[in-house]
Design a protein around this motif. Structure first.
Motif, PDB file in Angstrom:
ATOM      1  N   ALA A  12     -17.213  14.304  59.186  1.00 25.66           N
ATOM      2  CA  ALA A  12     -17.148  14.986  60.201  1.00 25.66           C
ATOM      3  C   ALA A  12     -16.426  16.455  59.926  1.00 25.66           C
ATOM      4  O   ALA A  12     -16.918  17.323  60.442  1.00 25.66           O
ATOM      5  N   SER A  13     -15.416  16.417  59.114  1.00 23.32           N
ATOM      6  CA  SER A  13     -14.576  17.570  58.790  1.00 23.32           C
ATOM      7  C   SER A  13     -15.330  18.227  57.585  1.00 23.32           C
ATOM      8  O   SER A  13     -15.236  19.608  57.550  1.00 23.32           O
ATOM      9  N   THR A  14     -15.869  17.661  56.495  1.00 26.05           N
ATOM     10  CA  THR A  14     -16.515  18.247  55.583  1.00 26.05           C
ATOM     11  C   THR A  14     -17.671  18.830  55.744  1.00 26.05           C
ATOM     12  O   THR A  14     -18.341  19.597  55.055  1.00 26.05           O
ATOM     13  N   PHE A  15     -18.501  17.973  56.552  1.00 23.54           N
ATOM     14  CA  PHE A  15     -19.799  18.316  56.709  1.00 23.54           C
ATOM     15  C   PHE A  15     -20.103  19.017  58.132  1.00 23.54           C
ATOM     16  O   PHE A  15     -20.324  20.280  58.198  1.00 23.54           O
ATOM     17  N   TYR A  16     -19.920  18.456  59.232  1.00 27.49           N
ATOM     18  CA  TYR A  16     -20.182  18.919  60.607  1.00 27.49           C
ATOM     19  C   TYR A  16     -19.279  20.108  60.785  1.00 27.49           C
ATOM     20  O   TYR A  16     -19.791  21.269  61.529  1.00 27.49           O
ATOM     21  N   THR A  17     -18.297  20.154  60.541  1.00 29.50           N
ATOM     22  CA  THR A  17     -17.420  21.164  60.824  1.00 29.50           C
ATOM     23  C   THR A  17     -17.572  22.657  60.045  1.00 29.50           C
ATOM     24  O   THR A  17     -17.600  23.492  60.492  1.00 29.50           O
ATOM     25  N   GLN A  18     -17.719  22.054  58.991  1.00 33.05           N
ATOM     26  CA  GLN A  18     -17.858  23.331  57.919  1.00 33.05           C
ATOM     27  C   GLN A  18     -19.374  24.012  58.290  1.00 33.05           C
ATOM     28  O   GLN A  18     -19.718  25.171  58.206  1.00 33.05           O
ATOM     29  N   VAL A  19     -20.417  23.061  58.725  1.00 38.83           N
ATOM     30  CA  VAL A  19     -21.709  23.801  59.108  1.00 38.83           C
ATOM     31  C   VAL A  19     -21.528  24.700  60.455  1.00 38.83           C
ATOM     32  O   VAL A  19     -22.051  25.674  60.550  1.00 38.83           O
ATOM     33  N   MET A  20     -20.704  24.070  61.247  1.00 43.11           N
ATOM     34  CA  MET A  20     -20.465  24.677  62.417  1.00 43.11           C
ATOM     35  C   MET A  20     -19.647  26.123  62.206  1.00 43.11           C
ATOM     36  O   MET A  20     -20.019  27.187  62.733  1.00 43.11           O
ATOM     37  N   PHE A  21     -18.830  26.171  61.240  1.00 42.82           N
ATOM     38  CA  PHE A  21     -17.806  27.278  60.707  1.00 42.82           C
ATOM     39  C   PHE A  21     -19.161  28.273  60.139  1.00 42.82           C
ATOM     40  O   PHE A  21     -19.063  29.643  60.418  1.00 42.82           O
ATOM     41  N   ALA A  22     -19.951  27.806  59.520  1.00 43.23           N
ATOM     42  CA  ALA A  22     -21.028  28.665  58.879  1.00 43.23           C
ATOM     43  C   ALA A  22     -21.948  29.329  59.887  1.00 43.23           C
ATOM     44  O   ALA A  22     -22.287  30.419  59.756  1.00 43.23           O
ATOM     45  N   ASP A  23     -22.268  28.466  60.666  1.00 46.39           N
ATOM     46  CA  ASP A  23     -22.821  28.811  62.232  1.00 46.39           C
ATOM     47  C   ASP A  23     -22.225  30.210  62.536  1.00 46.39           C
ATOM     48  O   ASP A  23     -22.875  31.081  63.171  1.00 46.39           O
ATOM     49  N   PHE A  24     -20.940  29.891  62.940  1.00 48.14           N
ATOM     50  CA  PHE A  24     -20.099  31.000  63.649  1.00 48.14           C
ATOM     51  C   PHE A  24     -20.108  32.365  62.615  1.00 48.14           C
ATOM     52  O   PHE A  24     -20.316  33.232  63.242  1.00 48.14           O
ATOM     53  N   GLU A  25     -19.894  32.212  61.446  1.00 53.32           N
ATOM     54  CA  GLU A  25     -20.019  33.209  60.542  1.00 53.32           C
ATOM     55  C   GLU A  25     -21.206  34.010  60.565  1.00 53.32           C
ATOM     56  O   GLU A  25     -21.348  35.494  60.620  1.00 53.32           O
ATOM     57  N   LEU A  26     -22.274  33.233  60.458  1.00 49.08           N
ATOM     58  CA  LEU A  26     -23.705  33.809  60.617  1.00 49.08           C
ATOM     59  C   LEU A  26     -23.942  34.726  61.758  1.00 49.08           C
ATOM     60  O   LEU A  26     -24.172  35.925  61.942  1.00 49.08           O
TER      61      LEU A  26
END
Ligand SMILES: [Zn+2]
Length: 615
Positions: A463-477
């Motif tokens: 949850a924290s290393t995958f999903y949350t980080q993808v969500m962060f990448a999504d936000f940055e993009l």
């Protein structure tokens, strides 16, 4: 069986370093025998830095001089590892050690000089037509070794400007870091942490550490809610300032991308490693489609914790109370056993790491906190831990061991120039090592309760290393696209993007909380290293994909998977990360690779559900 020199960390005062038996402390003599030897190496490095300038102006003369310069640079590089780490590791043992600190700083000063003394190298090489360098490499075996280094330098060159353009850009260097430095000042030096009262009457000041610990351990939902809301309110109070600072980051990135002729900020961020933008876009799109197992986990949590409302401050409490201790002396053999699927040679090396005193195990007064693996070229890697017998500490050890084996295999197989590896592949061996360890522990522990604890650990890390980080990448993009499309950047806009993402990922499984939309303001990565966190997620996906073969029932598939994986480790930094991974059987542009994470999560949540039912 009793060890005379056994040791276990206790509560209370930190032990002095020499109160800990030697076998739990790393033995640095393989880097340097003594400070005397260190002094000699330091002088030698100093001399080779001075000598390096004699190559200036010779590169275009032909293959022989170019090769000699490359080799001199490698020798300097290899030496600098030993000079740096002998001082740096001793400093980390006890940071009150002024002598080690002074020597470490002395090396930093030398490194700055080394950088100046070799700054002419790349521009001079790039001034030679690539076709000519290729002819030299085809004719000279020694020089052919440097083919990838040369080609990737020329690849980077594609977006380098002419001299006056570069000079102009270099002037921006002094203010590029202003948004990030202002962010850091606002969130550390100038931060006023809130103080709250708990249900017990106790008053707690919510520093980062206290806040985190409270969400992870406090069983009163009201306490967690109060902590979460007060902590985020401090960011809400300055949200317009945070938005202005983040706008500074976005505008800077877009300025540099346009100045260098990139189509987008994402293109600019990925060009160096030659990663197609479709990898990040694919990662985000496939993850959004694969959120069901994540939601399934949170539905399970809500049920098990018996909560009427379930919010972001409820996602960290353990489902099962558990306070088992894992003594270091027992754990070592488990870690060695866990890597059996990787073959006996690999396993022997892990044993050697334990027996050869590569690891500095316990906390002592003055020691650096956290954990790391130090890639010391010319000898074996070293690991620093602060082992406290918790389950987290065991997984950290397994994680750092993965990094260390990667370093060791790569250093052994590669020439110096390719011995290091990029972050894009670095977290593959560490997470794979943890996955193997989890498999072993699930087999070994005897109660459903313990298995549930292990499964939750593994699930939380996905949850924290995958999903949350993808969500962060999504936000940055999305945020970067605002400036790329000439849209205004305000706190409202950023809050709206973040609120949208929370809905996209968690649906109605986590109840909405107005202040959660401000989360972006407290993520330092957004301000310090844009477009960085997605790499944790791609590493995680690569590991999940590799583990499918390693767990296969078919021994040929398994054997083939192990061979491809070990080749990846041995390949170090000898090629672009996408090419290295694709030779290991991982194609990150394929939706299937990313889907492997969702399937693994689904499998783990299913197991957790049944273990909890029988616990
Ligand atoms: Zn790591």
């Amino acid at each position: 069986m009793s060890h005379v020199d056994t040791f276990r960390p206790g509560a209370g005062e930190l032990p002095a370093r020499d109160a800990i038996p030697a076998r739990y402390r790393w033995d640095l003599s393989s880097i340097c025998a003594s400070w005397d030897e260190w002094n000699r190496l330091y002088q030698q490095l100093d001399a080779s830095i001075n000598a390096f300038t004699s190559f200036q102006g010779t590169l275009a003369a032909g293959a022989a001089t170019l090769l000699a310069a490359f080799r001199a640079m490698d020798d300097m590089g290899a030496l600098s590892y030993r000079v740096w780490y002998y001082a740096a590791l001793q400093y980390d043992e006890d940071q009150r050690n002024n002598q080690a600190n002074a020597r470490r700083q002395q090396v930093q000063i030398l490194f700055a000089r080394q950088q100046q003394a070799s700054s002419w190298f790349n521009p001079e090489l790039l001034a030679i037509p690539l076709e000519r360098v290729r002819e030299w490499m085809a004719a000279d075996q020694g020089l052919a070794l440097y083919r990838f280094a040369v080609e990737s330098l020329f690849h980077e060159q594609e977006h380098v400007l002419d001299e006056s353009g570069e000079r102009l850009l270099s002037y921006s260097g002094r203010f590029n870091s202003v948004p990030q430095e202002s962010y850091s000042a606002l969130t550390t030096a100038d931060m006023r942490f809130p103080t709250i009262s708990l249900a017990s009457g106790e008053r707690v000041t919510l520093t980062y550490g206290q806040y985190r610990a409270l969400l992870e351990t406090n069983r009163q939902q009201g306490d967690r809610a109060a902590a979460y809301r007060s902590f985020h309110q401090t960011y809400a109070d300055n949200q317009n300032t945070y938005a202005a600072l983040y706008n500074g980051v976005l505008q800077r990135d877009w300025f540099h991308a346009r100045a260098r002729g990139y189509a987008s900020t994402l293109d600019a961020a990925l060009h160096g490693n030659k990663i197609p933008t479709s990898v990040v876009e694919n990662l985000i799109a496939v993850t959004r489609q694969g959120v069901e197992p994540l939601r399934r986990y949170h539905r399970l949590r809500r049920r098990v914790l018996a909560l009427d409302t379930y919010r972001l401050f409820d996602v960290f409490v353990p489902l099962v109370a558990h306070d088992a201790k894992y003594p270091y002396d027992e754990v070592g053999t488990w870690i060695v056993d866990s890597v059996a699927p990787l073959g006996s040679t690999y396993q022997r090396r892990v044993r050697e790491a334990f027996e050869g005193r590569w690891i500095d195990v316990f906390e002592n007064a003055g020691k650096k906190s956290g954990a790391y693996s130090a890639p010391v070229y010319g000898t074996h890697p070293y690991m620093l831990l602060n082992y406290n017998e918790t389950l987290d500490a065991v997984f950290t050890l397994s994680h750092e061991m993965g990094h260390s084996m990667h370093t060791w295999l790569s250093h052994e197989a590669q020439p110096f120039v390719y011995a290091g590896y990029t972050i894009f592949v670095a977290e593959v061996p560490s997470t794979l090592s943890e996955a193997l360890f989890l498999d072993l522990m699930l087999e070994r522990v005897e109660t459903s309760r313990e298995r549930a604890v292990l499964l939750q650990h593994a699930i939380d890390s996905i949850a924290s290393t995958f999903y949350t980080q993808v969500m962060f990448a999504d936000f940055e993009l999305q945020a970067h696209r605002l400036v790329e499309q000439d849209e205004p950047v305000t706190a409202d806009r950023l809050n709206a993007i973040y609120a949208g993402l929370l809905r996209e990922y968690y649906g109605n499984v986590i109840d909405e909380e107005e202040i959660s939309r401000l989360t972006w303001a407290r993520i330092p990565h957004f301000f310090s290293t844009p477009y960085y966190v997605y790499q944790y997620a791609t590493c995680f996906a690569s590991t999940a994909k590799l583990m499918q073969d390693l767990r296969s029932q078919d021994s040929a598939t398994r054997g083939d998977g192990v061979e491809r994986y070990l080749s990846l480790l041995r390949a170090g930094g000898s090629d672009y990360p996408m090419d290295l991974l694709s030779r290991a059987g991982v194609d990150l542009s394929q939706p299937d690779t990313v889907r492997a994470v969702a399937s693994e999560l689904d499998m783990l949540v299913g197991r957790l559900e049944s273990e909890l039912a029988s616990a």
